[in-house]
Write an enzyme that holds these catalytic residues in place. Sequence first.
Site, PDB file in Angstrom:
ATOM      1  N   HIS A 178     -19.791  -6.851  57.573  1.00 34.71           N
ATOM      2  CA  HIS A 178     -19.837  -6.535  59.011  1.00 34.71           C
ATOM      3  C   HIS A 178     -20.376  -7.724  59.792  1.00 34.71           C
ATOM      4  O   HIS A 178     -19.898  -8.033  60.895  1.00 34.71           O
ATOM      5  CB  HIS A 178     -20.715  -5.306  59.271  1.00 34.71           C
ATOM      6  CG  HIS A 178     -20.044  -4.016  58.926  1.00 34.71           C
ATOM      7  ND1 HIS A 178     -18.842  -3.641  59.468  1.00 34.71           N
ATOM      8  CD2 HIS A 178     -20.398  -3.011  58.074  1.00 34.71           C
ATOM      9  CE1 HIS A 178     -18.471  -2.458  58.982  1.00 34.71           C
ATOM     10  NE2 HIS A 178     -19.405  -2.056  58.130  1.00 34.71           N
ATOM     11  N   HIS A 185     -20.258  -4.766  51.376  1.00 34.40           N
ATOM     12  CA  HIS A 185     -19.606  -4.124  52.520  1.00 34.40           C
ATOM     13  C   HIS A 185     -20.435  -4.350  53.786  1.00 34.40           C
ATOM     14  O   HIS A 185     -19.916  -4.797  54.819  1.00 34.40           O
ATOM     15  CB  HIS A 185     -19.436  -2.620  52.252  1.00 34.40           C
ATOM     16  CG  HIS A 185     -18.955  -1.840  53.439  1.00 34.40           C
ATOM     17  ND1 HIS A 185     -17.670  -1.359  53.552  1.00 34.40           N
ATOM     18  CD2 HIS A 185     -19.592  -1.466  54.588  1.00 34.40           C
ATOM     19  CE1 HIS A 185     -17.531  -0.739  54.712  1.00 34.40           C
ATOM     20  NE2 HIS A 185     -18.690  -0.778  55.354  1.00 34.40           N
ATOM     21  N   GLU A 186     -21.727  -4.048  53.699  1.00 35.85           N
ATOM     22  CA  GLU A 186     -22.582  -4.192  54.884  1.00 35.85           C
ATOM     23  C   GLU A 186     -22.612  -5.631  55.366  1.00 35.85           C
ATOM     24  O   GLU A 186     -22.493  -5.923  56.553  1.00 35.85           O
ATOM     25  CB  GLU A 186     -23.998  -3.696  54.579  1.00 35.85           C
ATOM     26  CG  GLU A 186     -24.098  -2.212  54.268  1.00 35.85           C
ATOM     27  CD  GLU A 186     -23.377  -1.325  55.274  1.00 35.85           C
ATOM     28  OE1 GLU A 186     -23.315  -1.682  56.468  1.00 35.85           O
ATOM     29  OE2 GLU A 186     -22.850  -0.274  54.858  1.00 35.85           O
TER      30      GLU A 186
HETATM   31 ZN   LIG Z   1     -19.330  -0.178  57.273  1.00 38.46          ZN
END
Ligand SMILES: [Zn+2]
Length: 599
Positions: free
Chosen positions: A407, A403-404
């Site tokens: 970004h 998820h990170e």
């Molecule tokens: Zn996030």
Amino acid sequence: MQFSKFFNSVLLAVLYASAASASPLAPGAKHSTHRVREISSDLKLETFHPESSYQTFGTGIDHPLAKRADGSVGDAAAAFVESQLGVKASDVQVKSTSETSEAKHAYIQQRVYGVPFANAVANVAFNKDDKVVAFGSSFVKPKSVASSTPSVAIEDAIATAEQKLNGKFDTESFPAPTLEYVAQQDGNAVLTHVFQVRNEDTFDWYEAFVDAHSGALVSVTDFKAHATYRVVPITSQDITEGFQNLVDPQDPDSSPEGWHTGSTTALTTSGNNAVAYKGTQSNVTKQSGSDAFIFQQDPKKQPTVAVNVDAARTNAFYIVNTVHDINYKYGFTEKTFNFQNDNFGQGGAGNDRVLISVQDSAGTDNAFFTTPPDGQSGLMQMFIFDLTNPDRDGALNNDIVSHENTHGTTNRLTGGGTARCLQTTEAGGLGEGWSDAFAEWSEWKTAEVTDWVSGVYVLNNAAGVRSHPYSTSPTSNPLRYSSVATLNEVHNIGEVWANLLHNVYAALVGAHGFSTTAHTDASGSEGNIVYYHLFIDALPLQPCNPTFVTARDAWIQADVNRYGGANKCLLWKTFASRGLGVNAKSGVYKDDSTVPDGC
Ligand SMILES: [Zn+2]
Ligand SMILES: *[C@@H]1O[C@H](CO)[C@@H](O)[C@H](O)[C@H]1NC(C)=O
Ligand SMILES: [Ca+2]
């Protein structure tokens, strides 16, 4: 000449050392001349590389052809080698030459009966004044030399090597087999058939040296750096699905120099795409053994005990590199502003690998990714979660790491690498949605699309970190486009987008099936591959600070670009099923289920 004597004595010392093979050796004594490779469970091969003498000469010394202005670099180097080592011109053959702005180089092979040695070589460097500035040599004086006429047919040699090395000689694309001598430690020069063997699946790629008289495999050149990582495979959510020892998970197309570029001896969790550290960037995990990162994470102990820090750095390093390699296949490359230190001349700005700070002291129960513009490193801060006893480490919860990382992907691909284009609340919400959607996509192992939940491990809660599971069922997840009207926080808005994408994914896999090799092969037509192509393709197509409406339009356009619009109605129907139909309006956030005419 004093100089000449010196060199002869160096050479003799080397020959003497090579011949004295029977005496017991001190630990490490073979590190500079041997390599043992476990090629398979029943083949362990020790190769021998005669020691190189090496001298450098500052502003340089003369070579025998110095007076002759017309001599080539190769000729000058050959003459120098002959004079220094006291060998005949027929013992020396030029393999290659090269030139930089600062020096000219010649690479020489020792030769006997007109056949070159593979492992007895020399190199000579000349400065701009045509003086010799460096000389290295691993020339040998063999005790015996095998006949230069092979008695084993090349076909038989190839069959042996293919079987032993579990690969194939590719007649089309590999160089034709050659004959070369291989100097052995016992002083014998063995005549070998030399050719390449590669395994297409494992990417193992060797140059094989098969004895042209006995038929035995005597040596290999291993073109690939191997490494083993004890990690939670990216298709697993977290450590509850178990660690595995993965061998060479790196993708050679995406990371041509592997994950550990720059380190030649002891590998660490530092490389071209990422560095995983704790506290300071130099506080990395060093390999546990030769080319291996095997740390037995102890779930009964705190994340901060040394072995658990190593397991966390290893896992985060593996996930971020794997995500890099997957994304590269789908179009997030140097040219499209990805995260790499060395861009290998492929465009974009380098020196921006991902900095992964595990167990970052800035917080708990969370994780962050900071994306500056192309050319500056992304920073991933992974925290410890203190909701259980012992605490749990976010770096071992793969979907949080993925998820990170995403970004970084979305901030770089939207708006041309400026990292300025996901700044509005709605665009920030989309950003959170893509991040969950990629984490979800990366974990699918089969065509079955079940409800999906993120962050179960760190919270020790089956409901995970979001308000609903991502689901095709409106009962399990009732979020619709209209939900955005009343949501103000980016993660909450992101849930709406991630659930829309979950539904798009399910529809595409339902229509086109599932590929189990989508992470390493983006060329298939299966639904999960189509999905991730559209996912990546849409990011650079969409405007700065996209909305749900414009992000949707970019997916539809991406499908036109890549698939001629083959999925147009599938996409529209899916978006419309959750209110993001043709008449949906940003700022109004009213559900609309209209699809275009003809769908
Ligand atoms: Zn996030
Ligand atoms: C460096 O890593 C070790 C674990 O390998 C950890 O115990 C130590 O606290 C770290 N140093 C800093 C400055 O964070
Ligand atoms: Ca870059």
